[in-house]
Write a protein that holds these residues in place. Structure first.
Motif, PDB file in Angstrom:
ATOM      1  N   GLY A 102       0.858  -1.168   0.000  1.00 38.63           N
ATOM      2  CA  GLY A 102       0.000   0.000   0.000  1.00 38.63           C
ATOM      3  C   GLY A 102       0.894   1.216   0.000  1.00 38.63           C
ATOM      4  O   GLY A 102       2.116   1.114   0.051  1.00 38.63           O
ATOM      5  N   SER A 103       0.271   2.386  -0.069  1.00 37.90           N
ATOM      6  CA  SER A 103       1.038   3.612   0.064  1.00 37.90           C
ATOM      7  C   SER A 103       0.110   4.685   0.589  1.00 37.90           C
ATOM      8  O   SER A 103      -0.945   4.922   0.010  1.00 37.90           O
ATOM      9  CB  SER A 103       1.635   4.008  -1.286  1.00 37.90           C
ATOM     10  N   GLY A 104       0.495   5.281   1.701  1.00 42.31           N
ATOM     11  CA  GLY A 104      -0.397   6.234   2.366  1.00 42.31           C
ATOM     12  C   GLY A 104       0.228   7.574   2.656  1.00 42.31           C
ATOM     13  O   GLY A 104       0.349   7.973   3.814  1.00 42.31           O
ATOM     14  N   PRO A 105       0.636   8.330   1.605  1.00 44.27           N
ATOM     15  CA  PRO A 105       1.204   9.660   1.836  1.00 44.27           C
ATOM     16  C   PRO A 105       0.274  10.541   2.684  1.00 44.27           C
ATOM     17  O   PRO A 105      -0.945  10.372   2.632  1.00 44.27           O
ATOM     18  CB  PRO A 105       1.343  10.243   0.429  1.00 44.27           C
ATOM     19  N   VAL A 106       0.898  11.459   3.415  1.00 40.05           N
ATOM     20  CA  VAL A 106       0.127  12.353   4.290  1.00 40.05           C
ATOM     21  C   VAL A 106       0.435  13.793   3.929  1.00 40.05           C
ATOM     22  O   VAL A 106       1.600  14.168   3.811  1.00 40.05           O
ATOM     23  CB  VAL A 106       0.524  12.122   5.763  1.00 40.05           C
TER      24      VAL A 106
END
Ligand SMILES: *Cc1c(COP(=O)(O)O)cnc(C)c1O
Length: 524
Positions: A312-316
């Motif tokens: 997954g990838s969850g940039p903030v």
């Protein structure tokens, strides 16, 4: 008859409720093969490679060598290949059929994204290479950052978190760092009842106390409910709020601006769970709504593949108030090009990074896919994608609302539509039964029993990438099942479903509560 592994070997035979019956001698169903565990196929006498025996060498293990057999199953090469190919064929995927799993946004991943992610310039580089030799990759990260900041109207970004929940942790750690920098002892995080479980879990993991906010009769959170919670707990204790918008009931939080103002007034921060950004991208900027931190799920909104524990990838993204606290590594631009700042004291800016969340820089392959998706859509295309996602969900809603109840009344939804099981009352058929029958019909079920705020939830998210024909087939199938249930006398058929799958209905409670995670050979 049971084989030496305790499995049934004759059709329609069962000695025990927990051993399923078989429909064929072989255990296969047509070309859908029964797939035993590797431990059941393999044996210590088999191997996929032929190596000559080792000549005796001096034992240098100092008495630490294994005493017994290693216990791993040996397999011939065809056995190993077939095992994994068959497992892959049993894996339902967005590439094989309609996947309306609400909240998860299982949208098509365009093959262009895959082509880009496989370019040697991205696949053949290593995070430990000198930064001067990976300027192209850093530029890609910078461009992706630019788009994500533009789309949200925010100030700073942390690309590295590797999942939505990881992004939540990142955003809340930035909030915690900001509170600590101000010597604040604020420790209460407000979380609506309908929130994804990761929200309260994240807050609790960081040592915050979670105070729950009720939803209104229409399924949304009211500013006055937030205000009441602030007053009850004392404004000086409020660290912030974690709110999902659109929320997990598929509804837009219409009072979000007033909620943001109330939390800010109290001195807290506004974390927005952006997993549902799919519904609003290109149309509204969370920064304009008063959000201080928000994660994306690149693997939902921007179509990068997910599921099965894949990357997954969850940039903030962070507001100006929080930007200084973004974790390392982050990108800095200068005349010499881009630099990935790796250490807390590695730059000459005002940055006060709270630390580091991942080894290296995050999921490069997902960045490539997400940017490829973004660039191939353009801003107008992204707005159309969110519009189509909402249109498709409302199409499903309009087609089914005469058969299923919308728990918060007959109102338009965003990118997913929520029904409950109240219309099935008295039929003996439950949400779970409907989901299992859908499997027999060749559909991945919708999300069931989430959100928890209504009984027997069915959360359907068609996404924008489905054709009207594929949505129609799903809707007609679901409608037929509901009509069948309401007509009666088919309760048993529902309870037995699925019947056309390699495995029949499982004891879900036992599977969750007493999982058998270790193979024990029957000779033990
Ligand atoms: C998917 C989702 C998450 C968690 O994202 P992961 O990438 O699975 O960790 C959090 N909140 C909401 C609303 C979600 O839909």
């Amino acid at each position: 008859m049971l084989n030496n592994k305790g499995r049934v070997t004759r059709p329609q035979e069962s000695t025990d409720d927990h051993i399923e019956t078989q429909d064929s001698y072989s255990g296969h169903k047509g070309l859908l093969m029964n797939e035993p565990l590797l431990f059941e196929v393999g044996g210590l006498d088999k191997t996929g490679v032929d190596l000559p025996d080792c000549s005796e060498t001096e034992n240098m293990l100092g008495g630490l060598e294994r005493a017994g057999e290693i216990g791993l199953p040996g397999l011939s090469e065809p056995e190993a290949v077939r095992h994994y190919v068959r497992l892959s064929q049993q894996n339902y995927a967005i590439d094989s059929g309609f996947y309306p799993l609400g909240s998860c946004t299982m949208k098509h991943n365009p093959r262009l994204n895959e082509k880009m992610a496989r370019l040697p310039g991205f696949t053949d580089i290593h995070p430990l290479q000198p930064q001067s030799s990976v300027q192209g990759a850093l530029q890609l990260m910078e461009q992706l950052s630019h788009w994500l900041l533009e789309l949200t109207g925010m100030e700073a970004i942390a690309l590295s978190p590797k999942a939505g929940a990881h992004g939540e942790l990142c955003g809340m750690m930035a909030i915690k760092a900001a509170l600590e920098a101000a010597d604040s002892s604020r420790n209460i995080v407000l979380v609506p009842e309908s929130a994804h479980g990761t929200n309260p879990a994240t807050a609790a993991q960081l040592g915050f106390k979670v105070a729950s906010i009720p939803a209104d009769a229409d399924g949304t959170v009211r500013a006055h409910a937030v205000q009441t919670a602030i007053e009850e707990n004392g404004a000086e204790t409020i660290a912030g709020i974690m709110l999902t918008n659109p929320n997990t009931c598929g509804l837009f939080e219409r009072e979000i601006k007033a909620i943001a103002d109330a939390v800010h007034e109290a001195g807290g921060y506004f974390y927005c769970d952006g997993a549902n950004f799919n519904a609003i991208m290109g149309r509204v900027r969370p920064g304009d709504l008063g959000v201080d931190a928000m994660h994306f799920n690149l693997h939902k909104t921007f179509s990068t593949p997910h599921g099965g524990g894949g990357p997954g990838s969850g940039p903030v993204v962070l507001s100006q108030r929080l930007s200084a606290f973004a974790p390392v590594p982050f990108l800095q631009k200068s005349d010499d090009g881009l630099t990935l700042i790796e250490h807390e004291d590695g730059d000459d800016t005002e940055a006060e990074p709270f630390g580091r969340l991942t080894a290296f820089h995050g999921q490069m392959g997902m960045y490539v896919r997400a940017l490829s998706y973004i660039l191939s859509h353009g801003l107008d295309g992204l707005a159309q994608a969110s519009g189509d996602a909402v249109l498709n969900a409302n199409y499903v809603r309009a087609k089914l609302k005469h058969l299923l109840n919308q728990p918060f009344g007959d109102q338009a939804c965003m990118h997913e539509v929520l029904f409950d099981e109240s219309s099935l009352a008295g039929t003996g058929v439950t949400t779970l039964d409907i989901a299992k029958r859908l499997i027999d019909e060749g559909f991945h079920p919708m999300t069931i029993y989430f959100p928890l705020v209504c009984k027997g939830a069915m959360l359907i998210e068609p996404t924008e990438s489905e054709s009207q024909a594929s949505i129609d087939l799903f809707v007609e199938t679901l409608a037929s099942l509901i009509e069948e249930a309401k007509a009666g006398e088919t309760e048993e058929a529902f309870h037995q479903a699925p019947v056309h799958t390699p495995r029949r209905r499982l004891d879900e409670t036992a599977a969750a509560r007493k999982p058998i995670l270790r193979f024990e050979s029957s000779s033990n």
